[in-house]
Motif scaffolding. Structure first.
Motif, short mmCIF file in Angstrom:
data_model
loop_
_atom_site.label_atom_id
_atom_site.label_comp_id
_atom_site.label_asym_id
_atom_site.label_seq_id
_atom_site.Cartn_x
_atom_site.Cartn_y
_atom_site.Cartn_z
N THR A 11 9.22 46.10 40.65
CA THR A 11 10.23 45.07 40.43
C THR A 11 9.79 43.74 41.02
O THR A 11 9.92 42.68 40.39
N HIS A 12 9.24 43.79 42.22
CA HIS A 12 8.74 42.57 42.87
C HIS A 12 7.60 41.96 42.07
O HIS A 12 7.56 40.74 41.85
N ARG A 13 6.69 42.78 41.62
CA ARG A 13 5.55 42.29 40.84
C ARG A 13 6.03 41.66 39.53
O ARG A 13 5.55 40.60 39.13
N ALA A 14 6.99 42.30 38.85
CA ALA A 14 7.51 41.76 37.60
C ALA A 14 8.22 40.43 37.83
O ALA A 14 8.11 39.50 37.03
N GLN A 15 8.94 40.33 38.95
CA GLN A 15 9.64 39.09 39.26
C GLN A 15 8.65 37.95 39.51
O GLN A 15 8.85 36.83 39.05
N ARG A 16 7.57 38.25 40.21
CA ARG A 16 6.57 37.21 40.49
C ARG A 16 5.85 36.76 39.23
O ARG A 16 5.46 35.60 39.10
N LEU A 17 5.65 37.69 38.27
CA LEU A 17 4.94 37.35 37.04
C LEU A 17 5.88 36.85 35.94
O LEU A 17 5.43 36.49 34.86
N GLY A 18 7.19 36.87 36.21
CA GLY A 18 8.15 36.39 35.22
C GLY A 18 8.40 37.38 34.09
O GLY A 18 8.80 36.97 33.00
N GLU A 19 8.16 38.64 34.34
CA GLU A 19 8.37 39.67 33.32
C GLU A 19 9.71 40.36 33.57
O GLU A 19 10.34 40.19 34.60
N THR A 20 10.13 41.17 32.61
CA THR A 20 11.37 41.93 32.79
C THR A 20 11.10 43.08 33.76
O THR A 20 10.03 43.71 33.72
N PRO A 21 12.05 43.37 34.62
CA PRO A 21 11.83 44.45 35.59
C PRO A 21 11.90 45.82 34.91
O PRO A 21 12.54 45.97 33.86
N PRO A 22 11.23 46.80 35.47
CA PRO A 22 11.27 48.14 34.89
C PRO A 22 12.64 48.78 35.09
O PRO A 22 13.40 48.38 35.98
N PRO A 23 12.98 49.77 34.27
CA PRO A 23 14.27 50.44 34.46
C PRO A 23 14.27 51.25 35.76
O PRO A 23 13.22 51.74 36.18
N PRO A 24 15.42 51.39 36.40
CA PRO A 24 15.48 52.18 37.63
C PRO A 24 15.11 53.63 37.37
O PRO A 24 15.27 54.14 36.25
N PRO A 25 14.60 54.33 38.38
CA PRO A 25 14.25 55.74 38.20
C PRO A 25 15.48 56.56 37.80
O PRO A 25 16.57 56.36 38.30
#
Length: 71
Positions: A11-25
């Motif tokens: 989630t942190h990586r997606a936020q930094r790259l401006g991508e959509t976050p992955p779905p929760p487990p």
């Protein structure tokens, strides 16, 4: 690394790259179970076995001590 830690990292990586976050487990667990059931039914049809009721018939053949007739 636990699933939760991996989720937070992704989630942190997606936020930094401006991508959509992955779905929760656990979000797609029921859908996956339904897809697996459909796959098993498909395999049963391809193998020329009845697609429904195999487990029920197998369990019906087991001895049932609670259903014994009284002498």
């Amino acid at each position: 690394m636990s699933i939760t830690q991996q989720y937070v990292l992704d989630t942190h990586r997606a936020q930094r790259l401006g991508e959509t976050p992955p779905p929760p487990p656990g979000t797609h667990d029921w859908r996956t179970a339904r897809e697996l059931r459909g796959y098993w039914q498909f395999r049963a049809v391809v193998a020329e076995l009845p697609a429904q009721g195999r487990l029920r018939r197998a369990l019906g053949r087991w001895p049932r001590p609670w259903a014994r007739s009284a002498w």
